[in-house]
Enzyme design. Structure first.
Site, mmCIF file in Angstrom:
data_model
loop_
_atom_site.group_PDB
_atom_site.id
_atom_site.type_symbol
_atom_site.label_atom_id
_atom_site.label_comp_id
_atom_site.label_asym_id
_atom_site.label_seq_id
_atom_site.Cartn_x
_atom_site.Cartn_y
_atom_site.Cartn_z
ATOM 1 N N HIS A 84 22.245 1.988 77.318
ATOM 2 C CA HIS A 84 21.640 3.295 77.432
ATOM 3 C C HIS A 84 22.097 4.058 78.877
ATOM 4 O O HIS A 84 22.215 5.290 79.002
ATOM 5 C CB HIS A 84 20.059 3.240 77.144
ATOM 6 C CG HIS A 84 19.734 2.873 76.122
ATOM 7 N ND1 HIS A 84 18.399 2.078 75.900
ATOM 8 C CD2 HIS A 84 20.346 2.409 75.009
ATOM 9 C CE1 HIS A 84 18.397 1.662 74.723
ATOM 10 N NE2 HIS A 84 19.390 1.868 73.938
ATOM 11 N N HIS A 240 19.419 7.821 68.136
ATOM 12 C CA HIS A 240 19.449 6.875 69.033
ATOM 13 C C HIS A 240 20.789 5.835 68.656
ATOM 14 O O HIS A 240 21.450 5.456 69.650
ATOM 15 C CB HIS A 240 18.250 5.961 68.914
ATOM 16 C CG HIS A 240 18.448 4.845 69.962
ATOM 17 N ND1 HIS A 240 18.077 5.081 71.226
ATOM 18 C CD2 HIS A 240 18.938 3.476 69.772
ATOM 19 C CE1 HIS A 240 18.443 3.675 71.946
ATOM 20 N NE2 HIS A 240 18.808 3.161 71.189
ATOM 21 N N ASP A 244 23.594 4.949 71.337
ATOM 22 C CA ASP A 244 24.229 3.409 71.402
ATOM 23 C C ASP A 244 25.797 3.447 71.306
ATOM 24 O O ASP A 244 26.449 2.924 72.064
ATOM 25 C CB ASP A 244 23.706 2.554 70.379
ATOM 26 C CG ASP A 244 22.075 2.028 70.864
ATOM 27 O OD1 ASP A 244 21.678 1.977 71.897
ATOM 28 O OD2 ASP A 244 21.443 1.641 69.634
ATOM 29 N N HIS A 266 25.747 -2.726 67.635
ATOM 30 C CA HIS A 266 26.593 -2.879 69.124
ATOM 31 C C HIS A 266 28.195 -3.526 68.729
ATOM 32 O O HIS A 266 28.789 -3.641 69.321
ATOM 33 C CB HIS A 266 25.677 -3.538 70.278
ATOM 34 C CG HIS A 266 24.619 -2.656 70.508
ATOM 35 N ND1 HIS A 266 24.905 -1.532 70.906
ATOM 36 C CD2 HIS A 266 23.131 -2.859 70.557
ATOM 37 C CE1 HIS A 266 23.565 -1.027 71.281
ATOM 38 N NE2 HIS A 266 22.550 -1.617 71.071
HETATM 39 ZN ZN LIG Z 1 19.858 1.536 71.961
#
Ligand SMILES: [Zn+2]
Length: 293
Positions: A84, A240, A244, A266
């Site tokens: 973030h 969001h 990311d 991720h």
């Molecule tokens: Zn995140």
């Protein structure tokens, strides 16, 4: 007067140092970060208690773990939950900065990048004389993991899109795309908070993880409902995901490309960042060979 650069073509750093502290998502421990300007392109990391140590530049090869956040392995030790903060720096157009750390995690703040954007605004942006070498793509780059994939296509600007699909009715299928500028990042992406699922939260807590997670720093979904409404946007989860994605791509520098991530994670995002770095390496080699012949 707008605070932010018009686009990502210039090199910008921070004019002043700024500090933030807060709880780390996983350890639940207090951690502190001081952000300050750098003359060198990229993001550089050092420990506040060991200032004499070498300062590595962040890059995709440092990624060690991507299960719940993007965690790096540095020579000075682990560093978790970088995404973030990196999204906030790259998204607002800050192409170079030093991150001075106290602790092994970046504070979660409210689970979004809004607190980091506020810190960056406080530090003020400073234009750098050198120009940015654009991360231009010659050919598409795609990575796939199971049903998930992410792709980057050559483009003139940074266009970014994500799609998520969850069986939970509160989220369902969401798609969001935009031609990114620092201003649009600040207004449309940065405030979107991290999210999780009630059953997953209970399991992770029991396993000793997410000790710093709480209803004030993550949206928690319970099937058809959110445990802690209101949402900041009706499609906050997919926004969001874009946050990311940007944070993970920032490890390689934001590309000049059209990027799309389907069911991103991720693991997927950092694999794309690594593939883009590799493609850049091949391209510069191509360029040198073309020059030589
Ligand atoms: Zn995140």
């Amino acid at each position: 007067m707008t605070l932010w650069p018009a686009d990502y073509s210039g090199a910008w750093t921070l004019a002043h140092a700024v500090e933030r502290h807060g709880v780390g998502l996983h350890s639940g421990q207090q951690c502190r970060v001081r952000l300050q300007g750098s003359h060198r392109p990229g993001y550089w990391v050092c420990r506040l208690n060991r200032p004499a140590e070498p300062m590595p530049r962040l890059e995709p090869s440092l990624v060690a773990e991507t299960r719940l956040c993007t965690a790096l392995r540095l020579e000075s030790g682990p560093l978790a939950t970088v995404e973030h903060l990196l999204a906030a720096l790259a998204g607002t157009g800050v192409s170079q900065a030093e991150l001075w750390l106290d602790g092994d995690e970046i504070p979660l703040l409210d689970g979004s990048a809004a607190g980091w954007v506020e810190a960056i605004a406080e530090a003020e942006l400073l234009a750098q004389p050198q120009s940015i070498k654009p991360q231009v793509l010659k050919a598409p780059v795609t990575v796939q993991q199971g049903l998930s994939f992410a792709t980057a296509l050559p483009a003139q600007t940074l266009q970014i899109a994500a799609a998520v699909e969850y069986p939970q009715a509160a989220i369902g299928r969401q798609v969001f795309s935009l031609e990114l500028t620092p201003q649009r990042f600040v207004e449309e992406i940065a405030p979107a908070r991290t999210f999780g699922f009630r059953e997953q939260v209970e399991q992770l807590r029991a396993a000793g993880l997410i000790q710093g997670g709480a209803l004030d720093n993550a949206l928690v979904c319970d099937g058809e409902h959110w445990l802690n409404p209101p949402l900041r946007y009706p499609d906050e989860p997919v926004r969001h995901k874009l946050l990311d994605l940007l944070g993970d791509l920032a490890l390689a520098g934001l590309p000049q490309a059209q990027v799309f991530a389907y069911r991103g994670s991720h693991g997927l995002h950092t694999a794309l960042a690594a593939a883009l770095t590799q493609a850049q390496g091949t391209q510069s080699l191509d360029f040198e060979q073309a020059q030589a012949s």
